[in-house]
Design a protein around this motif. Sequence first.
Motif, PDB file in Angstrom:
ATOM      1  N   ILE A  40      -2.020 -14.323 -41.332  1.00 40.84           N
ATOM      2  CA  ILE A  40      -2.142 -13.322 -40.266  1.00 40.84           C
ATOM      3  C   ILE A  40      -0.919 -13.326 -39.358  1.00 40.84           C
ATOM      4  O   ILE A  40      -0.623 -12.347 -38.694  1.00 40.84           O
ATOM      5  CB  ILE A  40      -3.428 -13.563 -39.441  1.00 40.84           C
ATOM      6  CG1 ILE A  40      -3.637 -12.453 -38.409  1.00 40.84           C
ATOM      7  CG2 ILE A  40      -3.395 -14.935 -38.768  1.00 40.84           C
ATOM      8  CD1 ILE A  40      -3.726 -11.073 -38.996  1.00 40.84           C
ATOM      9  N   PHE A  41      -0.180 -14.425 -39.336  1.00 36.75           N
ATOM     10  CA  PHE A  41       1.007 -14.531 -38.491  1.00 36.75           C
ATOM     11  C   PHE A  41       2.255 -13.972 -39.177  1.00 36.75           C
ATOM     12  O   PHE A  41       3.294 -13.850 -38.543  1.00 36.75           O
ATOM     13  CB  PHE A  41       1.259 -15.995 -38.122  1.00 36.75           C
ATOM     14  CG  PHE A  41       0.105 -16.664 -37.429  1.00 36.75           C
ATOM     15  CD1 PHE A  41      -0.089 -16.510 -36.063  1.00 36.75           C
ATOM     16  CD2 PHE A  41      -0.792 -17.440 -38.143  1.00 36.75           C
ATOM     17  CE1 PHE A  41      -1.150 -17.127 -35.416  1.00 36.75           C
ATOM     18  CE2 PHE A  41      -1.859 -18.069 -37.505  1.00 36.75           C
ATOM     19  CZ  PHE A  41      -2.045 -17.907 -36.137  1.00 36.75           C
ATOM     20  N   ILE A  42       2.162 -13.656 -40.489  1.00 29.93           N
ATOM     21  CA  ILE A  42       3.365 -13.338 -41.255  1.00 29.93           C
ATOM     22  C   ILE A  42       3.265 -12.037 -42.053  1.00 29.93           C
ATOM     23  O   ILE A  42       4.178 -11.198 -42.000  1.00 29.93           O
ATOM     24  CB  ILE A  42       3.687 -14.504 -42.232  1.00 29.93           C
ATOM     25  CG1 ILE A  42       3.958 -15.790 -41.454  1.00 29.93           C
ATOM     26  CG2 ILE A  42       4.871 -14.167 -43.127  1.00 29.93           C
ATOM     27  CD1 ILE A  42       4.062 -17.033 -42.323  1.00 29.93           C
ATOM     28  N   VAL A  43       2.173 -11.839 -42.812  1.00 28.59           N
ATOM     29  CA  VAL A  43       2.177 -10.830 -43.876  1.00 28.59           C
ATOM     30  C   VAL A  43       2.188  -9.388 -43.389  1.00 28.59           C
ATOM     31  O   VAL A  43       2.485  -8.473 -44.167  1.00 28.59           O
ATOM     32  CB  VAL A  43       0.993 -11.028 -44.852  1.00 28.59           C
ATOM     33  CG1 VAL A  43       1.036 -12.400 -45.484  1.00 28.59           C
ATOM     34  CG2 VAL A  43      -0.341 -10.785 -44.153  1.00 28.59           C
ATOM     35  N   SER A  44       1.903  -9.154 -42.120  1.00 32.06           N
ATOM     36  CA  SER A  44       1.916  -7.773 -41.622  1.00 32.06           C
ATOM     37  C   SER A  44       3.296  -7.139 -41.716  1.00 32.06           C
ATOM     38  O   SER A  44       3.414  -5.911 -41.801  1.00 32.06           O
ATOM     39  CB  SER A  44       1.411  -7.721 -40.175  1.00 32.06           C
ATOM     40  OG  SER A  44       0.032  -8.023 -40.119  1.00 32.06           O
ATOM     41  N   SER A  45       4.344  -7.962 -41.703  1.00 38.71           N
ATOM     42  CA  SER A  45       5.699  -7.418 -41.861  1.00 38.71           C
ATOM     43  C   SER A  45       5.865  -6.766 -43.225  1.00 38.71           C
ATOM     44  O   SER A  45       6.354  -5.634 -43.337  1.00 38.71           O
ATOM     45  CB  SER A  45       6.744  -8.527 -41.681  1.00 38.71           C
ATOM     46  OG  SER A  45       6.913  -8.847 -40.328  1.00 38.71           O
ATOM     47  N   ASP A  46       5.469  -7.478 -44.273  1.00 35.07           N
ATOM     48  CA  ASP A  46       5.587  -6.929 -45.625  1.00 35.07           C
ATOM     49  C   ASP A  46       4.703  -5.697 -45.794  1.00 35.07           C
ATOM     50  O   ASP A  46       5.105  -4.710 -46.427  1.00 35.07           O
ATOM     51  CB  ASP A  46       5.207  -7.989 -46.656  1.00 35.07           C
ATOM     52  CG  ASP A  46       5.382  -7.493 -48.082  1.00 35.07           C
ATOM     53  OD1 ASP A  46       6.531  -7.243 -48.482  1.00 35.07           O
ATOM     54  OD2 ASP A  46       4.365  -7.335 -48.786  1.00 35.07           O
ATOM     55  N   ILE A  47       3.502  -5.731 -45.218  1.00 37.85           N
ATOM     56  CA  ILE A  47       2.613  -4.562 -45.296  1.00 37.85           C
ATOM     57  C   ILE A  47       3.258  -3.362 -44.623  1.00 37.85           C
ATOM     58  O   ILE A  47       3.272  -2.253 -45.171  1.00 37.85           O
ATOM     59  CB  ILE A  47       1.249  -4.880 -44.653  1.00 37.85           C
ATOM     60  CG1 ILE A  47       0.532  -5.977 -45.431  1.00 37.85           C
ATOM     61  CG2 ILE A  47       0.373  -3.624 -44.592  1.00 37.85           C
ATOM     62  CD1 ILE A  47      -0.719  -6.505 -44.752  1.00 37.85           C
ATOM     63  N   ALA A  48       3.817  -3.579 -43.438  1.00 35.24           N
ATOM     64  CA  ALA A  48       4.451  -2.480 -42.701  1.00 35.24           C
ATOM     65  C   ALA A  48       5.631  -1.897 -43.480  1.00 35.24           C
ATOM     66  O   ALA A  48       5.850  -0.680 -43.468  1.00 35.24           O
ATOM     67  CB  ALA A  48       4.909  -2.957 -41.327  1.00 35.24           C
TER      68      ALA A  48
END
Length: 483
Positions: free
Chosen positions: A30-38
């Motif tokens: 939750i601290f990291i993967v939102s970047s790749d999703i975005a």
Amino acid sequence: MAQEGASFKPTLGLLDATMIVAGSMIGSGIFIVSSDIARNVGSAGWLIFVWLLTGFMTLTAALSYGELSAMYPKAGGQYVYLKEAYNPLIGFLYGWSFFAVIQTGTIAAVGVAFSKFAAYIFPSLSEKNILIDAGYIQISSAQLVAILVVVILSFINTRGVKEGKLIQTTFTLAKLLALFGLIVFGFLIGAKAGIWDANWADAWSFGKLAKTEAGDELVYVGETVKKTFYENWPAIIGALSAAMVGSVFSSDAWNNVTFIAGEIKRPEKNIGLSLFLGTLIVTIIYVSANLMYTAVLPINEIAFAQDDRVAVAASQNIFGSVGTIVIALMIMVSTFGCNNGLILSGARVYYTMAKDGLFFSSVGRLNKNGVPAKALWIQCAWASLLCLSGKYGDLLDYVVFVVLIFYVLTILGIFKLRRSHPDAPRPYKAFGYPILPALYILLATAMCFALLYTKPKFASFGLLIVLIGIPIYYLAVARRSEK
């Protein structure tokens, strides 16, 4: 001394089981993967949609597993469900994949995440600090710290389930409160109306984001022309599936509580309830955290946070220069508790396989503390080797495809068992049956096909891991019959 005829003692209550569900799910993702999703979806609306869809799928699967856990309230969980619904081979293939990379690879990755963020506070623990360079392999202080964490938690869990549950409950409550605090402070202190409005002004356009150098200025551009869903739905489905690899992995391990059913009080009731409560809590926190990101950071800064550490970027906007330390401490607490849940529950699968004659026979015995100590140490050894391999991140990408296949097979097993065993006791029945379980099967299958198309290397390698288990199974059966 091992207890030859001993069995597990039910000592875990509903709170303990719920903390195992939530604690095993929340690691570093939750601290990291939102970047790749975005980067894959290109807008705030689709970012939140990915997390909502993942949450819906996770909740649906968890509620479906409740029926199976009530029918087979014994150690081994998903391995047992697959064996009962299909045959021992299918159950073994899951158990083999689970040991080869699903559980041990996750333990390794979470351990290294702990050490990476510990390096923010103690720089000498950095992965750049190479202690041994043998040419073909390099060993960093981060890898050794990761191994040390795995060894310590494995040892604690050999002392008895009460010690493991104390760590699990304490660290899970701590990280839930910390995440809740980050979200609240993010909205109260870090949120900017201009950033929120800009992110949601064009929230449903879709396109991959990339960054290029334009003269001396760094600019963000769409890799493809942004289009609506109706204009380009096949490409969007493929991109969504690729984007969901991160969110699915971050939401995985919720089924770990089913592996320790033999140690849960009233498992026919408490496992299903803990699955629902744990996945609901985590889904709410994950979606809220990403809404907070969109209130604190422009979508481009979410997508291109340094080293994908979007939570660090958000925390720096909220707390200033101490934000990095705040997130580092949160992730250390989060990953330590997550690994405890993974280590505690994973060993029970190998124990059950050994009881079936499909793993080392010594693993099928409990020690004087009533826990499968040899299973814990074998798991510890393999996870430690994966820490040293440097390939744990790739292995996790490879195996998301396989994890989804086994989830689909398990939920299909509900339909199969209702036909083959219509009169079997079912203290709890899958919520929304047959519509919601069928919808999960449809969504997860579509994602598998999309991953085969968009990430054939990852999907094929994951499938290879499973297929290697077939000859191993028949060798194990032959060895068992010789005894």
